[in-house]
Design a protein around this motif. Sequence first.
Motif, PDB file in Angstrom:
ATOM      1  N   LYS A   9       0.830  -1.204   0.000  1.00 16.64           N
ATOM      2  CA  LYS A   9       0.000   0.000   0.000  1.00 16.64           C
ATOM      3  C   LYS A   9       0.861   1.249   0.000  1.00 16.64           C
ATOM      4  CE  LYS A   9      -3.714   2.285   2.370  1.00 16.64           C
ATOM      5  NZ  LYS A   9      -4.457   2.475   3.585  1.00 16.64           N
ATOM      6  N   ILE A  10       0.476   2.214  -0.852  1.00 15.19           N
ATOM      7  CA  ILE A  10       1.063   3.551  -0.812  1.00 15.19           C
ATOM      8  C   ILE A  10       0.379   4.271   0.345  1.00 15.19           C
ATOM      9  CG2 ILE A  10       1.385   5.731  -2.035  1.00 15.19           C
ATOM     10  CD1 ILE A  10       2.895   3.446  -3.364  1.00 15.19           C
ATOM     11  N   LEU A  11       1.164   4.846   1.231  1.00 12.14           N
ATOM     12  CA  LEU A  11       0.623   5.426   2.455  1.00 12.14           C
ATOM     13  C   LEU A  11      -0.041   6.780   2.214  1.00 12.14           C
ATOM     14  CD1 LEU A  11       3.527   4.510   4.886  1.00 12.14           C
ATOM     15  CD2 LEU A  11       1.345   3.323   4.562  1.00 12.14           C
ATOM     16  N   SER A  12      -1.215   6.936   2.803  1.00 11.60           N
ATOM     17  CA  SER A  12      -1.952   8.197   2.751  1.00 11.60           C
ATOM     18  C   SER A  12      -1.604   9.033   3.981  1.00 11.60           C
ATOM     19  CB  SER A  12      -3.462   7.919   2.734  1.00 11.60           C
ATOM     20  OG  SER A  12      -3.868   7.412   3.997  1.00 11.60           O
ATOM     21  N   ARG A  13      -2.117  10.241   4.014  1.00  8.31           N
ATOM     22  CA  ARG A  13      -1.897  11.109   5.167  1.00  8.31           C
ATOM     23  C   ARG A  13      -2.446  10.460   6.445  1.00  8.31           C
ATOM     24  NH1 ARG A  13      -2.063  17.327   5.727  1.00  8.31           N
ATOM     25  NH2 ARG A  13      -2.292  17.507   7.976  1.00  8.31           N
ATOM     26  N   THR A  14      -3.647   9.895   6.368  1.00  9.49           N
ATOM     27  CA  THR A  14      -4.244   9.219   7.529  1.00  9.49           C
ATOM     28  C   THR A  14      -3.386   8.044   7.978  1.00  9.49           C
ATOM     29  OG1 THR A  14      -6.471   9.882   6.885  1.00  9.49           O
ATOM     30  CG2 THR A  14      -6.295   7.987   8.369  1.00  9.49           C
ATOM     31  N   MET A  20      -3.532   2.949   9.919  1.00 11.60           N
ATOM     32  CA  MET A  20      -3.466   2.504   8.533  1.00 11.60           C
ATOM     33  C   MET A  20      -4.684   1.665   8.183  1.00 11.60           C
ATOM     34  SD  MET A  20      -0.736   0.344   6.341  1.00 11.60           S
ATOM     35  CE  MET A  20      -1.603  -1.190   6.462  1.00 11.60           C
ATOM     36  N   THR A  21      -5.395   2.084   7.169  1.00  9.18           N
ATOM     37  CA  THR A  21      -6.530   1.288   6.717  1.00  9.18           C
ATOM     38  C   THR A  21      -6.018   0.075   5.947  1.00  9.18           C
ATOM     39  OG1 THR A  21      -6.763   2.632   4.727  1.00  9.18           O
ATOM     40  CG2 THR A  21      -8.104   3.245   6.628  1.00  9.18           C
ATOM     41  N   ILE A  22      -6.664  -1.041   6.185  1.00  9.67           N
ATOM     42  CA  ILE A  22      -6.297  -2.310   5.544  1.00  9.67           C
ATOM     43  C   ILE A  22      -7.238  -2.535   4.368  1.00  9.67           C
ATOM     44  CG2 ILE A  22      -6.140  -4.813   5.873  1.00  9.67           C
ATOM     45  CD1 ILE A  22      -5.736  -4.189   8.891  1.00  9.67           C
ATOM     46  N   PRO A  23      -6.704  -2.817   3.187  1.00 12.29           N
ATOM     47  CA  PRO A  23      -7.597  -3.098   2.050  1.00 12.29           C
ATOM     48  C   PRO A  23      -8.540  -4.260   2.385  1.00 12.29           C
ATOM     49  CG  PRO A  23      -5.311  -2.935   1.319  1.00 12.29           C
ATOM     50  CD  PRO A  23      -5.298  -2.923   2.820  1.00 12.29           C
ATOM     51  N   MET A  24      -9.811  -4.091   2.073  1.00  6.96           N
ATOM     52  CA  MET A  24     -10.818  -5.109   2.416  1.00  6.96           C
ATOM     53  C   MET A  24     -10.478  -6.479   1.829  1.00  6.96           C
ATOM     54  SD  MET A  24     -13.017  -4.299   4.609  1.00  6.96           S
ATOM     55  CE  MET A  24     -14.156  -5.649   4.407  1.00  6.96           C
ATOM     56  N   TYR A  77       5.807   2.443  14.542  1.00  5.74           N
ATOM     57  CA  TYR A  77       6.544   1.905  13.389  1.00  5.74           C
ATOM     58  C   TYR A  77       6.783   3.004  12.347  1.00  5.74           C
ATOM     59  CZ  TYR A  77       7.509  -1.002   9.278  1.00  5.74           C
ATOM     60  OH  TYR A  77       8.073  -1.567   8.157  1.00  5.74           O
ATOM     61  N   VAL A  78       5.740   3.772  12.037  1.00  2.70           N
ATOM     62  CA  VAL A  78       5.848   4.866  11.053  1.00  2.70           C
ATOM     63  C   VAL A  78       6.942   5.849  11.471  1.00  2.70           C
ATOM     64  CG1 VAL A  78       4.642   6.894  10.131  1.00  2.70           C
ATOM     65  CG2 VAL A  78       3.483   4.677  10.208  1.00  2.70           C
ATOM     66  N   ARG A  79       6.935   6.241  12.732  1.00  2.00           N
ATOM     67  CA  ARG A  79       7.935   7.208  13.224  1.00  2.00           C
ATOM     68  C   ARG A  79       9.341   6.620  13.208  1.00  2.00           C
ATOM     69  NH1 ARG A  79       3.945   9.224  17.843  1.00  2.00           N
ATOM     70  NH2 ARG A  79       2.827  10.764  16.595  1.00  2.00           N
ATOM     71  N   LEU A  83       8.515   7.304   7.938  1.00  2.00           N
ATOM     72  CA  LEU A  83       7.632   7.218   6.774  1.00  2.00           C
ATOM     73  C   LEU A  83       6.774   8.466   6.631  1.00  2.00           C
ATOM     74  CD1 LEU A  83       6.497   3.500   7.141  1.00  2.00           C
ATOM     75  CD2 LEU A  83       8.296   4.438   5.673  1.00  2.00           C
ATOM     76  N   ARG A  84       6.484   8.781   5.358  1.00  2.00           N
ATOM     77  CA  ARG A  84       5.649   9.938   5.031  1.00  2.00           C
ATOM     78  C   ARG A  84       4.601   9.524   4.008  1.00  2.00           C
ATOM     79  NH1 ARG A  84      10.505  13.700   3.237  1.00  2.00           N
ATOM     80  NH2 ARG A  84      10.404  12.034   1.753  1.00  2.00           N
ATOM     81  N   GLU A  85       3.652  10.404   3.814  1.00  2.00           N
ATOM     82  CA  GLU A  85       2.655  10.191   2.773  1.00  2.00           C
ATOM     83  C   GLU A  85       3.364   9.943   1.443  1.00  2.00           C
ATOM     84  OE1 GLU A  85      -1.100  12.636   0.800  1.00  2.00           O
ATOM     85  OE2 GLU A  85      -0.059  13.466   2.536  1.00  2.00           O
ATOM     86  N   GLY A  86       2.930   8.928   0.696  1.00  5.82           N
ATOM     87  CA  GLY A  86       3.551   8.585  -0.580  1.00  5.82           C
ATOM     88  C   GLY A  86       4.559   7.451  -0.490  1.00  5.82           C
ATOM     89  N   ASP A  87       5.070   7.169   0.719  1.00  7.38           N
ATOM     90  CA  ASP A  87       5.928   6.003   0.902  1.00  7.38           C
ATOM     91  C   ASP A  87       5.046   4.761   0.839  1.00  7.38           C
ATOM     92  OD1 ASP A  87       8.129   7.670   1.222  1.00  7.38           O
ATOM     93  OD2 ASP A  87       8.071   7.607   3.415  1.00  7.38           O
TER      94      ASP A  87
END
Length: 124
Positions: A9-14, A20-24, A77-79, A83-87
């Motif tokens: 997944k390409i990371l969004s701002r949220t 992190m939303t998980i694809p259904m 983990y993100v911190r 990681l940033r939006e788009g990673d």
Amino acid sequence: MYRRPIFTKILSRTDVKHRMTIPMESFNVFQIPQGKHSKRFVFIDMIDTGRPWSFRCSTRKKDVYPKPVFSSGWIKYVRRKGLREGDQVSFFFVEKDGEEGLRFGVQAQKKLRLLGKDCWTTPF
């Protein structure tokens, strides 16, 4: 070590600020016991020498559409990975030689722009 992809997944701002939303289509992999709305899963960092990361997978309690997310542990983990939006982040089934059963793996990739092209690098 063998790994089979679950999703990337390409990371969004949220995803990088809150949860992190998980694809259904991948949610069925993360089995939450009947009557519960969350469960912790341990993921092995595929780059950082197998370091374990614990993420809580949860769903809405009273909604028909479950909208699964990784919450507790995810932002840490993100911190740590910067990681940033788009990673992007990838999740895997991991099977190690000599060990029984499948485990989960995670790998982050940071997006870099070099000579006008997007390149991916792995943070430590």
